[in-house]
Design an enzyme around this catalytic site. Structure first.
Site, PDB file in Angstrom:
ATOM      1  N   HIS A   1      -7.585  -5.719  -0.795  1.00  0.00           N
ATOM      2  CA  HIS A   1      -6.361  -4.961  -0.532  1.00  0.00           C
ATOM      3  C   HIS A   1      -5.616  -5.474   0.701  1.00  0.00           C
ATOM      4  CE1 HIS A   1      -3.605  -1.616  -0.488  1.00  0.00           C
ATOM      5  NE2 HIS A   1      -3.989  -1.263   0.730  1.00  0.00           N
TER       6      HIS A   1
ATOM      7  N   SER B   1       0.841  -1.201   0.000  1.00  0.00           N
ATOM      8  CA  SER B   1       0.000   0.000   0.000  1.00  0.00           C
ATOM      9  C   SER B   1       0.879   1.256   0.000  1.00  0.00           C
ATOM     10  CB  SER B   1      -0.955  -0.042   1.200  1.00  0.00           C
ATOM     11  OG  SER B   1      -1.984   0.901   1.061  1.00  0.00           O
TER      12      SER B   1
ATOM     13  N   ASP C   1      -8.737  -6.288  -4.946  1.00  0.00           N
ATOM     14  CA  ASP C   1      -8.259  -5.000  -4.428  1.00  0.00           C
ATOM     15  C   ASP C   1      -8.854  -3.892  -5.294  1.00  0.00           C
ATOM     16  OD1 ASP C   1      -6.875  -2.742  -3.604  1.00  0.00           O
ATOM     17  OD2 ASP C   1      -4.949  -3.766  -3.467  1.00  0.00           O
TER      18      ASP C   1
END
Length: 361
Positions: A339, A145, A306
């Protein structure tokens, strides 16, 4: 203060890197970067970059395991008997590194007077801290991320610093869709009456908890939510508008309430702005040309479902880098966690990390 546990070769500390100048030209005095260092001091270094609400405690200890303790540790996929693992809290964070909660040199907290920072600023500050630790190069840099954003910037800003880059669940730029989620979170915080233009004494709890709930929805897939909660009734329905009729409601409220006790609202705002601004192609003639400057081997991992960082983007990164670096690969992990896949189910993808780390010499 530095805490050492010689039995596990673990060190926690804060590195003073002196004054730091941001991309926008703001000078921050007496910058400190908090870190965790674990593993043999003479072993090759794996540098870990944390995500938005993470911190330097990737490994942690028995009493408080770190957020990547399932991946990193003795005998694990990133084996701390073989590798020296260093994780640093980001500039602008709230876990020991200089940020809005820090004093500005005049005895006052920075608050919203803290300068805006970019992902490049975070990387540059960590580079300075690593040099102060005597680290001149590393075996690999890994992160997911916001951490993955840093990994890509590391490869461009310091092309000879790492042999291997492992960006997970990320993108060379934050999409408009991702910025949209950040906009709602920012609106929730800045419109909480207790935010007080950033000059609050205690966290603006309503706005920050809403921001966290918004984030939790974007981090997971609909399949994961539906499979976990199955419309389970909690408090009944039709009594009042504040009731948590369904278990999913209770879960999101709990996540919001838990978050306000561990994270600073202004730090959250500054890091959201850094993510919005993330684009490795900015002032570099586009992100594709920026990727061409990477010299390290690169192995990108994305996670099915995601919605913020879809797999097709990292797949394209892998294809572009195949023409530039010694090795470039992309893996997509089949998961219902979306995610957040980079924080769970290590049995599905941890072996890939282990193999790639061992395969680079």
């Amino acid at each position: 203060m530095i805490k050492e546990e010689k039995s596990v070769c673990k060190t926690y500390g804060e590195m003073d890197i002196g004054s730091f100048t941001t991309e926008l030209g703001a000078r921050i005095r007496n910058v400190k970067i908090a870190y965790e260092r674990i593993g043999p001091k003479d072993a090759p270094v794996i540098f870990v970059c944390h995500a938005l609400t993470g911190n330097q405690y990737a490994v942690g200890d028995e009493e408080q395991p770190g957020w990547w303790s399932g991946l990193i540790g003795k005998g694990k996929h990133i084996d701390t008997t073989k590798w020296q693992v260093i994780t640093m809290n980001v500039l602008g964070g709230c876990n020991g590194s200089t940020g809005p909660l820090s004093e500005d040199g005049d005895g006052n907290k920075y608050g919203v007077k803290f300068p805006f920072i970019s992902v490049r600023d975070i990387v540059n500050s960590h580079y300075s801290a690593l040099k102060r630790l005597g680290i001149r190069n590393v075996h690999a840099i890994i992160g997911g991320s916001l951490g993955g954003m840093q990994v890509l910037e590391w490869g461009i800003l310091y092309p000879n610093f790492a042999k291997l880059l492992l960006p997970l669940a990320t993108s060379p730029y934050l999409s408009d869709f991702g910025i949209a989620y950040n906009t709602i979170a920012r609106f929730a915080i800045t419109n909480d009456p207790n935010w007080n233009e950033g000059n609050y004494e205690g966290n603006p709890t309503i706005g920050l908890s809403i921001a966290r709930m918004i984030g939790m929805i974007s981090y997971r897939s609909s399949e994961q939510f539906n499979a976990r909660f199955t419309r389970e009734i909690r408090e009944g329905w039709g009594n009042n508008h504040q009731e948590s009729s369904y278990q999913i409601e209770s879960y999101l409220k709990y996540q919001g309430e838990k978050f306000i006790n561990r994270f600073d609202a202004n730090s959250y705002l500054y890091l959201l702005k850094a993510m919005d601004h993330h684009d490795i192609g900015r002032k570099r003639n586009g992100w594709r040309k920026a990727l061409a400057t990477i010299k390290a081997n690169i192995v990108a991992i994305s996670y099915k479902g995601d919605i913020i960082y879809p797999s097709n983007v990292l797949n394209e990164v892998g294809k572009i880098c195949q023409h530039n670096s010694q090795t470039a690969k992309h893996y997509e992990i089949d998961t219902i966690f979306g995610h957040d896949g980079f924080l769970v189910e290590f049995e599905k993808w941890g072996h890939l990390i282990e193999e790639e780390l061992n395969g680079i010499h």
